[in-house]
Scaffold this motif. Structure first.
Motif, PDB file in Angstrom:
ATOM      1  N   PRO A 116       0.829  -1.208   0.000  1.00 24.17           N
ATOM      2  CA  PRO A 116       0.000   0.000   0.000  1.00 24.17           C
ATOM      3  C   PRO A 116       0.861   1.254   0.000  1.00 24.17           C
ATOM      4  CG  PRO A 116      -0.698  -1.558   1.705  1.00 24.17           C
ATOM      5  CD  PRO A 116       0.601  -2.058   1.177  1.00 24.17           C
ATOM      6  N   ALA A 117       0.355   2.292  -0.653  1.00 25.56           N
ATOM      7  CA  ALA A 117       1.100   3.549  -0.726  1.00 25.56           C
ATOM      8  C   ALA A 117       0.855   4.436   0.481  1.00 25.56           C
ATOM      9  CB  ALA A 117       0.721   4.302  -1.992  1.00 25.56           C
ATOM     10  N   HIS A 118      -0.190   4.157   1.231  1.00 31.41           N
ATOM     11  CA  HIS A 118      -0.529   4.934   2.417  1.00 31.41           C
ATOM     12  C   HIS A 118      -1.053   3.996   3.507  1.00 31.41           C
ATOM     13  CE1 HIS A 118      -0.724   8.048  -0.720  1.00 31.41           C
ATOM     14  NE2 HIS A 118      -0.465   8.920   0.251  1.00 31.41           N
ATOM     15  N   ALA A 119      -0.970   4.488   4.746  1.00 31.98           N
ATOM     16  CA  ALA A 119      -1.547   3.751   5.872  1.00 31.98           C
ATOM     17  C   ALA A 119      -2.121   4.739   6.870  1.00 31.98           C
ATOM     18  CB  ALA A 119      -0.495   2.877   6.550  1.00 31.98           C
ATOM     19  N   VAL A 120      -3.209   4.344   7.482  1.00 28.43           N
ATOM     20  CA  VAL A 120      -3.686   5.044   8.670  1.00 28.43           C
ATOM     21  C   VAL A 120      -2.936   4.452   9.850  1.00 28.43           C
ATOM     22  CG1 VAL A 120      -5.644   5.505  10.171  1.00 28.43           C
ATOM     23  CG2 VAL A 120      -5.942   5.514   7.694  1.00 28.43           C
ATOM     24  N   ASP A 142       2.514   8.243   4.355  1.00 33.96           N
ATOM     25  CA  ASP A 142       2.843   7.685   3.040  1.00 33.96           C
ATOM     26  C   ASP A 142       4.215   7.018   3.083  1.00 33.96           C
ATOM     27  OD1 ASP A 142       4.878   9.593   2.701  1.00 33.96           O
ATOM     28  OD2 ASP A 142       3.710  10.845   1.344  1.00 33.96           O
ATOM     29  N   ALA A 143       4.628   6.433   1.980  1.00 34.61           N
ATOM     30  CA  ALA A 143       5.841   5.623   1.947  1.00 34.61           C
ATOM     31  C   ALA A 143       7.122   6.432   2.080  1.00 34.61           C
ATOM     32  CB  ALA A 143       5.878   4.793   0.663  1.00 34.61           C
ATOM     33  N   THR A 144       7.025   7.758   2.045  1.00 35.37           N
ATOM     34  CA  THR A 144       8.201   8.603   2.277  1.00 35.37           C
ATOM     35  C   THR A 144       8.278   9.089   3.722  1.00 35.37           C
ATOM     36  OG1 THR A 144       7.144  10.730   1.725  1.00 35.37           O
ATOM     37  CG2 THR A 144       8.025   9.405  -0.110  1.00 35.37           C
ATOM     38  N   GLY A 145       7.303   8.685   4.547  1.00 37.92           N
ATOM     39  CA  GLY A 145       7.292   9.111   5.941  1.00 37.92           C
ATOM     40  C   GLY A 145       6.597  10.418   6.198  1.00 37.92           C
ATOM     41  N   GLU A 149      12.541   5.403  12.939  1.00 43.83           N
ATOM     42  CA  GLU A 149      13.857   6.062  12.986  1.00 43.83           C
ATOM     43  C   GLU A 149      14.817   5.429  11.978  1.00 43.83           C
ATOM     44  OE1 GLU A 149      15.167   8.661  14.301  1.00 43.83           O
ATOM     45  OE2 GLU A 149      13.565   9.320  15.634  1.00 43.83           O
ATOM     46  N   SER A 150      14.718   4.120  11.795  1.00 45.60           N
ATOM     47  CA  SER A 150      15.594   3.439  10.849  1.00 45.60           C
ATOM     48  C   SER A 150      15.253   3.800   9.401  1.00 45.60           C
ATOM     49  CB  SER A 150      15.495   1.923  11.036  1.00 45.60           C
ATOM     50  OG  SER A 150      16.261   1.236  10.080  1.00 45.60           O
ATOM     51  N   VAL A 151      13.981   3.895   9.094  1.00 47.70           N
ATOM     52  CA  VAL A 151      13.547   4.131   7.716  1.00 47.70           C
ATOM     53  C   VAL A 151      13.576   5.611   7.360  1.00 47.70           C
ATOM     54  CG1 VAL A 151      11.614   3.889   6.110  1.00 47.70           C
ATOM     55  CG2 VAL A 151      12.127   2.041   7.703  1.00 47.70           C
ATOM     56  N   TRP A 152      13.117   6.471   8.280  1.00 51.72           N
ATOM     57  CA  TRP A 152      12.908   7.883   7.942  1.00 51.72           C
ATOM     58  C   TRP A 152      13.651   8.869   8.842  1.00 51.72           C
ATOM     59  CZ3 TRP A 152       7.381   5.899   8.304  1.00 51.72           C
ATOM     60  CH2 TRP A 152       6.966   5.363   7.075  1.00 51.72           C
ATOM     61  N   GLY A 161       5.918   4.737  12.769  1.00 53.56           N
ATOM     62  CA  GLY A 161       6.290   3.328  12.698  1.00 53.56           C
ATOM     63  C   GLY A 161       5.097   2.414  12.508  1.00 53.56           C
ATOM     64  N   ALA A 162       3.962   2.758  13.112  1.00 51.99           N
ATOM     65  CA  ALA A 162       2.747   1.972  12.888  1.00 51.99           C
ATOM     66  C   ALA A 162       2.379   1.979  11.414  1.00 51.99           C
ATOM     67  CB  ALA A 162       1.602   2.535  13.731  1.00 51.99           C
ATOM     68  N   GLY A 163       2.539   3.134  10.770  1.00 49.90           N
ATOM     69  CA  GLY A 163       2.288   3.209   9.336  1.00 49.90           C
ATOM     70  C   GLY A 163       3.292   2.411   8.541  1.00 49.90           C
TER      71      GLY A 163
END
Length: 295
Positions: free
Chosen positions: A2-6, A21-24, A112-115, A276-278
């Motif tokens: 998915p490109a987005h998450a709640v 979104d996938a860019t944080g 923190e690791s991803v964004w 992080g939940a997203g």
């Protein structure tokens, strides 16, 4: 993917939610009080998800305490009074859709690791309590009781018997100990850091005691894992050298000749768990529980 998450981060006093979104990027951020009653909690989360979700969005929910991601159970949260709550099942029944369910600190580590800081790290939020979560090779490692370092026992700096680490080294513990030592009321650990920066000897001593207690626990993790960066979040993340200087010294003393890790402040602030939940919901990392690997 998915490109987005709640994304929903259930805290001890406040639920934080938003669309990630996938860019944080976090949009439509919301805060509501955290109900203690489970049916009211499910209703509050469900209301937020229905308000924020768009077609195709994933849903991620993270909670504090001891969490069994594999079964979707909030095993124990002392502060919120939960025990063995099948929260994912309750949310799926309420929403009529799948929900990715996890632990707030492990979610913050992933964000923190991803964004945030980026890469492999040991994430250590120091706030009301103390916990830790590890990211290696883009995977959040551990489940269940993993990371509950605040419950380790340490020597009481005031000369009593053994006490739990977070009573000495958490932001809340530091504020309480300073208030007792200095005989003044303080509004959180930020006030203690400010006093230490101004040369207050009581504040300097209390912060030093806290970091002397926390440092060996983190040094032992470094001895096991190698010099993975230590990312400090929570209420002490903005403490600067009044916090980070004594902490680095305590880690170095414990490690001796072994290389020490860098100790740096987290970058995502209080929304790390929500982000992080997203990230979990969008499949940006896989926890051990999701991989089917025993912790």
């Amino acid at each position: 993917m998915p490109a987005h998450a709640v994304a929903v981060d259930v805290g001890g006093t406040t639920i934080k939610a938003g669309r990630v979104d996938a860019t944080g990027q976090l949009t439509r951020a919301r805060r509501v009080p955290t109900p203690r009653d489970i049916p009211a909690l499910v209703e509050a989360i469900g209301t937020l998800v229905r308000e924020l979700a768009e077609p195709g969005d994933a849903v991620g929910v993270v909670v504090p305490g001891i969490v069994d991601e594999a079964t979707g159970t909030a095993v124990l949260s002392v502060n919120l009074g939960w025990r063995d709550v099948p929260l994912r099942t309750l949310l799926v029944e309420d929403l009529g859709r799948d929900v990715t369910f996890g632990h707030d600190v492990r979610a913050g580590a992933l964000a923190e690791s991803v964004w945030g800081v980026g890469g492999d790290l040991l994430f250590v939020p120091v706030g009301t309590g103390i916990a830790a979560a590890l990211v290696l090779d883009g995977r959040v490692r551990g489940t269940g009781w993993a990371g509950e370092i605040g419950m380790l026992t340490v020597s009481d700096p005031d000369g009593g018997g053994p006490v739990v680490l977070e009573s000495v080294a958490s932001a809340a513990g530091i504020a309480r100990r300073y208030a007792a030592r200095a005989g003044v009321a303080v509004d959180g650990a930020d006030a203690v850091v400010e006093a230490a920066d101004g040369g207050d000897l009581d504040a300097i001593a209390v912060l030093g005691d806290g970091m002397d207690a926390l440092g060996p626990a983190l040094a032992d993790a470094v001895a096991l894992l190698g010099p993975v960066p230590i990312v400090v979040g929570g209420g002490l993340a903005g403490g600067g050298e009044s916090v980070f200087g004594p902490l680095r010294e305590a880690i170095t003393r414990r490690l001796g000749e072994r290389p020490a890790s860098g100790v740096i402040a987290a970058r995502l602030g209080p929304w790390a768990g929500c982000l992080g939940a997203g990230a979990f919901a969008m499949g940006l990392s896989t926890s051990w529980a999701e991989e089917g690997v025993e912790p």
